[in-house]
Design an enzyme around this catalytic site. Structure first.
Site, PDB file in Angstrom:
ATOM      1  N   ILE A  25      64.255  14.344 147.153  1.00 36.90           N
ATOM      2  CA  ILE A  25      65.354  15.299 146.943  1.00 36.90           C
ATOM      3  C   ILE A  25      66.707  14.741 147.341  1.00 36.90           C
ATOM      4  CG2 ILE A  25      63.884  17.333 147.147  1.00 36.90           C
ATOM      5  CD1 ILE A  25      64.744  17.604 150.041  1.00 36.90           C
TER       6      ILE A  25
ATOM      7  N   ASN B  40      71.643   5.071 153.753  1.00 35.19           N
ATOM      8  CA  ASN B  40      70.796   4.721 154.900  1.00 35.19           C
ATOM      9  C   ASN B  40      69.408   5.334 154.838  1.00 35.19           C
ATOM     10  OD1 ASN B  40      71.448   7.337 155.360  1.00 35.19           O
ATOM     11  ND2 ASN B  40      72.238   7.051 157.436  1.00 35.19           N
ATOM     12  N   GLY B  41      69.010   5.852 153.654  1.00 33.97           N
ATOM     13  CA  GLY B  41      67.654   6.363 153.568  1.00 33.97           C
ATOM     14  C   GLY B  41      67.414   7.294 152.402  1.00 33.97           C
TER      15      GLY B  41
ATOM     16  N   ASP C 126      77.925  10.412 160.496  1.00 30.74           N
ATOM     17  CA  ASP C 126      77.663  10.480 159.052  1.00 30.74           C
ATOM     18  C   ASP C 126      77.938  11.886 158.511  1.00 30.74           C
ATOM     19  OD1 ASP C 126      77.079   9.325 156.634  1.00 30.74           O
ATOM     20  OD2 ASP C 126      74.905   9.547 156.816  1.00 30.74           O
TER      21      ASP C 126
END
EC number: 2.7.11.1
Length: 623
Positions: free
Chosen positions: A323, A328-329, A460
């Site tokens: 989703i 960073n991921g 972030d």
């Protein structure tokens, strides 16, 4: 002879002071007989019989089984000994000793003659142990109360008519010492001697009430498992074991994973933790589950496709769909036990300080879980980080990353992210949009204030990390009313990026990071709250204008050069971005609310010290 007489008279005076007048005559007669025994040893026999009878008569605790066995004979034996030896000295000693013992008997004491030479008050009960090493302690349960004692310490119970007692083994240097008694009933005036002796093995069968027994089923033979008992971890292979303890035991056990070539066996306990008491039995049954991995070629970490996890299980969570994707991921929707969660898998990059970042995450995971309980933060339920697997992935073993990725389990937010709302043109162009934006920024500023006060920097903040707890449909007015009337619906997520103030920074999102944050990634400078405040200002600018900042291009290039391994060129681009910021004047829509314009202008400044704090932002938007 005169000295003997004086000693006897002194002793008699002491005795007379505590006796009633009724007994004086009896005592005097005993003294006379003792004196006569000094002159004629044969009289010692008469004196002995008399003193025995007097002791029996005056001893309130007399019974045929106790007094005759323990108390009375000593008087006669010593006095008779003097008669046999036929010496005045022994007669004096025997008489004095007889009278002293007679005094103890009258005062309510029983005299137990053995190598231990105990003298116990008639209304007391004595427990003593023998056989344990000097450094060992021992315990006894008396009338349902646990008594802890040192090795040479006796337990004396006063004014206790009877005592029901229970004994347990004692563990000394990995060796069990068992008592010669298990349970019993003691009465006042008794001395209970407990003898301990060492045994091999664990004697829980005989002393069942002293142990908690753990029974484990369902694991393959010779498979070890780890159980934590009262904070201490034990690695065991035994399927049945006993734990000796006076206190309740809190135990915890985790699932066991056994990796194969293309599959993994998971053995999950039916009960993972509990509280038990001694004498109880805990049965843990492990259930086997097999995960078969896709046989398709696993991509490299540089070209990773998170879709490879869809339909698989990662740490016991079934992956439903991907989703979210980020620098960073990856964020995936997962399910476990009928509940939905969000799993963020952190990306591994050869060109960044991945291991250092994961070290920080592992170290701070527990603190971040506690922080995430704030209603304005997305809750974290757990994290999975194994540095060995990360090192293997960096070395080219991508299977390790596929099977055991560094992951954070988070609260699943049904409403998606704020970034998703931007796609609704009708909402963005409505008169309610600015008020929705104001509401969102204020809530996130409060979340940042909470983090900053506790010594953390998020690092972030961006629309993709601002979440809505519930799905919101309907007209713009309806959306605004729901957001303004539902506490906790707006949340700041991705706490996995957070670090403590002053700690090194290993990542950044150039479009929302201030120049000094990217500079800190390169130089190793520490994180500061002002970085979050800048990012919140950029987020506000993006929501109002739907545009990126003019100088973001420099920051993108700086980060790219750093990834390529050229920090000097990266620093040049960072300095160019700073110069552009000095002359930057944000262009906002003409109808922008004044308080929103003030926040943009107060956060997008090059000097971190001159930026608004998150608390300042809250005050401006609440004013």
């Amino acid at each position: 002879m005169l000295m003997s007489f004086i000693l006897l008279i002194s002793t008699s005076m002491i005795l007379i002071s505590v006796f009633s007048y009724v007994l004086i005559a009896l005592i005097v007669l005993g003294i006379v007989l003792s004196l006569i025994s000094l002159l004629s040893p044969r009289v010692s026999y008469v004196s002995s019989v008399y003193l025995i009878g007097l002791t029996v008569y005056l001893n309130p605790g007399f019974s045929l089984t106790q007094s005759l066995i323990n108390t009375v004979p000593i008087l006669g034996e010593i006095n008779m000994l003097s008669g046999l030896l036929k010496t005045p000295v022994t007669s004096i000693i025997s008489s004095l000793f007889s009278l002293a013992l007679l005094n103890l008997g009258i005062k309510g004491y029983e005299i137990y003659l053995s190598k231990h030479a105990d003298i116990v008050k008639l209304d007391s009960i004595i427990f003593s142990q023998h056989g344990l090493p000097k450094q060992a302690n021992w315990n006894i349960v008396v009338n349902s109360e646990v008594k802890l004692l040192k090795s040479n310490e006796k337990l004396i119970l006063s004014n206790t008519p009877e005592a029901k007692y229970e004994l347990c083994p004692t563990l000394v240097d990995h060796k069990y010492y068992v008592p010669n008694k298990v349970t019993g009933l003691a009465f006042e005036g008794e001395v209970i001697r407990i003898n301990y002796s060492p045994v091999d093995g664990v004697p829980y069968e005989k002393f069942r009430n002293c142990f908690t027994v753990f029974e484990v089923e369902g694991l393959p033979p010779d498979t070890s498992f780890v159980i934590e008992i009262n904070g201490a971890s034990l690695k065991l292979k035994d399927r049945k074991f006993a734990k000796l303890s006076l206190e309740p035991l809190y135990w915890k056990v985790n699932e066991i994973r056994i990796s194969r070539e293309d599959e993994e066996e998971i053995y999950e306990p039916d009960i993972k933790e509990g509280l038990t008491f001694r004498g109880g039995t805990v049965k843990i049954n492990f259930r086997r589950k097999v995960i078969r991995y896709k046989t398709a070629k696993i991509p490299s970490i540089e070209n990773w496709d998170p879709g490879i996890w869809v339909g698989q299980e990662v740490y016991g969570y079934r992956v439903i769909e991907v989703i979210g994707l980020g620098g960073n991921g990856y964020v995936m929707k997962v399910e476990k036990n009928g509940l939905l969660y969000a799993m963020k898998v952190l990306s591994v990059n050869k060109f960044t300080n991945s291991l250092e970042h994961f070290d920080n995450l592992l170290k701070e995971s527990e603190n971040l879980e506690k922080l995430s309980k704030d209603p304005r933060l997305v809750s974290i339920y757990g994290s999975f980080v194994d540095k060995n697997n990360i090192q293997s992935a960096l070395a080219g073993d991508y299977t390790s990353y596929y099977k055991y990725p560094p992951a954070i389990i988070m609260e699943f937010m049904e409403g998606g992210t704020l970034f998703d709302l931007i796609s609704r043109v009708d909402l963005v162009q409505s008169k309610y949009w600015q008020y929705i934006v104001k509401l969102v920024i204020k809530e996130i500023a409060k979340a940042l204030t909470f983090l900053h006060k506790r010594g953390y920097v998020h690092l972030d903040v961006k629309p993709q990390n601002i979440f809505l707890k519930e799905k919101i449909n309907g007209e713009p007015e309806v959306v605004y009313k729901i957001l303004s009337s539902t506490p906790g619906i707006i949340k700041l997520g991705d706490l996995g990026s957070a670090v403590r103030v002053g700690e090194k920074i290993t990542q950044a999102t150039p479009a929302y990071s201030p120049p000094e944050q990217i500079e800190a990634v390169i130089t190793g400078k520490g994180a500061q709250p002002s970085m979050d405040n800048y990012a919140l200002g950029v987020t506000l600018y993006k929501l109002l204008t739907m545009k990126n900042l003019d100088y973001v291009n420099y920051l993108d290039k700086a980060f790219d050069e750093y990834i390529k391994g050229d920090p000097s060129i990266a620093m040049k681009y960072i300095n160019m971005a700073k110069m552009s910021m000095v002359n930057f004047k944000p262009k906002l829509p003409h109808n922008t609310l004044p308080e929103l314009a003030n926040v943009v202008q107060g956060t997008l400044v090059v000097d971190p010290k001159r930026r608004l704090t998150s608390y300042d932002i809250v005050k401006i938007l609440e004013g």
